[in-house]
Design an enzyme around this catalytic site. Sequence first.
Site, PDB file in Angstrom:
ATOM      1  N   HIS A 160       0.837  -1.203   0.000  1.00 47.47           N
ATOM      2  CA  HIS A 160       0.000   0.000   0.000  1.00 47.47           C
ATOM      3  C   HIS A 160       0.878   1.262   0.000  1.00 47.47           C
ATOM      4  O   HIS A 160       2.049   1.207   0.388  1.00 47.47           O
ATOM      5  CB  HIS A 160      -0.857   0.058   1.282  1.00 47.47           C
ATOM      6  CG  HIS A 160      -1.982  -0.919   1.350  1.00 47.47           C
ATOM      7  ND1 HIS A 160      -2.186  -1.742   2.439  1.00 47.47           N
ATOM      8  CD2 HIS A 160      -2.997  -1.195   0.479  1.00 47.47           C
ATOM      9  CE1 HIS A 160      -3.269  -2.469   2.240  1.00 47.47           C
ATOM     10  NE2 HIS A 160      -3.783  -2.175   1.060  1.00 47.47           N
ATOM     11  N   CYS A 247      -2.558  -0.038   9.876  1.00 51.50           N
ATOM     12  CA  CYS A 247      -3.613  -0.947   9.385  1.00 51.50           C
ATOM     13  C   CYS A 247      -4.556  -1.431  10.473  1.00 51.50           C
ATOM     14  O   CYS A 247      -5.672  -1.834  10.186  1.00 51.50           O
ATOM     15  CB  CYS A 247      -3.040  -2.229   8.792  1.00 51.50           C
ATOM     16  SG  CYS A 247      -1.624  -2.087   7.804  1.00 51.50           S
TER      17      CYS A 247
HETATM   18  N1  GLY Z   1      -2.463  -9.261   4.550  1.00 53.97           N
HETATM   19  C1  GLY Z   1      -2.786  -7.921   4.323  1.00 53.97           C
HETATM   20  C2  GLY Z   1      -3.371  -7.750   2.976  1.00 53.97           C
HETATM   21  O1  GLY Z   1      -2.801  -8.280   2.052  1.00 53.97           O
HETATM   22  O2  GLY Z   1      -4.392  -7.159   2.783  1.00 53.97           O
END
Ligand code: GLY
Length: 258
Positions: A160, A247
């Site tokens: 991200h 996150c």
């Molecule tokens: N494991 C985090 C994702 O890939 O969304």
Amino acid sequence: MTVAITRQVSAAIGECELTHLPRALIDVDRARRQHHAYEQALVAQGCDVLSLPPQPELPDSVFVEDVAIVLDEIAVITRPGAQSRRSETLSVAEALTAYRRIWFVEAPGTLEGGDVLRLGNRLFVGLSGRSNQSGIMQLRAVAWPYGYTVSAVPVAGCLHLKSAVTQVADRMLLVNPQWVDASIFGQFTVIDVDPDEPYAANGLLVGDRLIYPASFPRTRLRLEAHGVTVVPVDVSELQKAEGAVTCCSLIVTASERP
Ligand code: GLY
């Protein structure tokens, strides 16, 4: 009042999505203890933690940030690029209705909150494997009436945008320059991660303190040299799931729902 919405670790976290990491065995009990300590760090920074129950069938559901963009006025419920994560959205939307009016990203848009970096009234969105132009355009259409600009940012080499850059203090960014070009963000002091710690660019700024993984001591020294107060948390099991500290929560400045 600041509310931090979290979700307890799924028993299935070992089956999580992975993009840039090899699969490693995750100790679920240890992940849960680490997640609890993370929640306690949020409490210590003055947050009221709303800890949602685990979703045993949704491996990545601890990573609540990805399913909503919480702005001061509204919340945008995303449509994750990872198909396996789309069922995570409704329960988080329910939790957010207490605080914000809700909008939903619709197909063909995809968007994940880990790709959205807010700097004041500017929203930067990573064009990653998880967020596409349609998702970005939908966010722009919803957010501009409230005074936000929305810009797409090329990002490569990581999951991200916020794997590559986060805000760590007023006018200060922590960046992995291999993954994103920080000049896009304007006039900020930029701290590069230590080259031996490529995953170290993700910190969670709460008030004037930075909740930050204990596993990046070299980059921590760089942060402290710039006057950043670091609150270390051990999130090593969550990192195996390609998780980071932003996150695991949605930070909501709580007020009467508009
Ligand atoms: N494991 C985090 C994702 O890939 O969304």
